[in-house]
Design a protein around this motif. Structure first.
Motif, PDB file in Angstrom:
ATOM      1  N   ILE A 101      11.337   0.978  -8.648  1.00  0.00           N
ATOM      2  CA  ILE A 101      11.909   0.758  -7.323  1.00  0.00           C
ATOM      3  C   ILE A 101      11.823  -0.734  -7.005  1.00  0.00           C
ATOM      4  O   ILE A 101      10.791  -1.378  -7.227  1.00  0.00           O
ATOM      5  N   ASP A 103      11.483  -4.272  -5.054  1.00  0.00           N
ATOM      6  CA  ASP A 103      10.638  -4.750  -3.959  1.00  0.00           C
ATOM      7  C   ASP A 103      11.429  -4.787  -2.651  1.00  0.00           C
ATOM      8  O   ASP A 103      12.657  -4.975  -2.646  1.00  0.00           O
ATOM      9  N   THR A 105      12.366  -2.595  -0.499  1.00  0.00           N
ATOM     10  CA  THR A 105      13.462  -1.629  -0.363  1.00  0.00           C
ATOM     11  C   THR A 105      13.347  -0.794   0.902  1.00  0.00           C
ATOM     12  O   THR A 105      14.358  -0.515   1.559  1.00  0.00           O
ATOM     13  N   TYR A 106      12.133  -0.398   1.277  1.00  0.00           N
ATOM     14  CA  TYR A 106      11.965   0.614   2.322  1.00  0.00           C
ATOM     15  C   TYR A 106      11.334   0.057   3.593  1.00  0.00           C
ATOM     16  O   TYR A 106      10.552  -0.899   3.563  1.00  0.00           O
ATOM     17  N   ARG A 129       1.960  -0.761  -5.419  1.00  0.00           N
ATOM     18  CA  ARG A 129       3.392  -0.488  -5.580  1.00  0.00           C
ATOM     19  C   ARG A 129       4.029  -0.162  -4.227  1.00  0.00           C
ATOM     20  O   ARG A 129       5.114  -0.663  -3.902  1.00  0.00           O
ATOM     21  N   TRP A 133       7.152  -2.170  -2.417  1.00  0.00           N
ATOM     22  CA  TRP A 133       8.407  -1.482  -2.092  1.00  0.00           C
ATOM     23  C   TRP A 133       8.755  -1.555  -0.614  1.00  0.00           C
ATOM     24  O   TRP A 133       9.916  -1.392  -0.238  1.00  0.00           O
TER      25      TRP A 133
END
Length: 205
Positions: A101, A103, A105-106, A129, A133
């Motif tokens: 996933i 970096d 992103t959420y 992690r 993310w």
């Protein structure tokens, strides 16, 4: 304790449970805390549901708040059910410890009753992690047990692997990973109880 492949045990047990797992779940448990974790997110914000299972109640709740939700789970059978229950969500079968996933992103990650199925020696790296993310200021909700230990237990006739640290150590790991713990809520008795952590990814110094 020695479980040769905890991920396989958990995956196969949830696969065998099928719809019995979702049917046995409370339709409201945890939603108040999930709501606190996502409070203030704009419509369309991206949320990752780690160990989403059959999609209800948590992933359905997230979608109903107008969020763009991705669910990941090791159980293909649970994801087949989730696809019917929450067709609006993007779904991915896989091990969260190996997920690729990007970096930042959420805006939020929800890991309700999923991390404690993963060997605890991996928890620190997993929190790292999660921090990568998330965008700076992004929220994480993660649950753990009330004490340290590894064991197997039976749920609905299937055997599951559990592993975790005491709440103080979980807090330390979250801080090392780059989180500020916003809230810690004990849910249940001590020992093999249930503790919910809501944390925020710290931005650059």
């Amino acid at each position: 304790m020695n479980v040769s492949d905890p991920t396989a045990m958990v995956r196969e047990s949830y696969d065998r449970l099928g719809s019995r797992f979702g049917d046995a779940r409370s339709p409201t448990k945890g939603l108040d805390l999930v709501g606190r974790a996502i409070d203030g997110l704009a419509l369309g914000s991206k949320v990752l549901d780690v160990g989403c299972g059959p999609g209800v109640p948590i992933m359905r709740f997230l979608v109903e708040q107008g969020l763009a939700v991705t669910g990941i789970d090791v159980s293909a059978q649970q994801l087949r059910i989730a696809a019917e229950q929450v067709p609006e969500a993007d779904l991915c079968v896989g091990d969260i410890c190996e997920a690729d996933i990007a970096d930042d992103t959420y805006d939020a990650i929800v890991a309700w009753d999923s991390v404690f199925h993963i060997p605890r020696e991996k928890h620190g790296a997993l929190f790292d992690r999660f921090a990568r993310w998330l965008r700076p200021g992004g929220r994480l909700l993660v649950t753990g047990g009330g004490s340290a230990g590894e064991f197997t237990d039976v749920m609905l006739g299937e055997t599951f692997f559990y592993s975790g640290f005491d709440p103080e150590r979980v807090t330390q790991l979250l801080v090392v990973a780059g989180f500020a713990v916003v809230e810690q809520v004990a849910d249940g008795r001590s020992g093999r109880g249930h503790v919910v952590f809501i944390a925020e990814r710290r931005g650059p110094a």
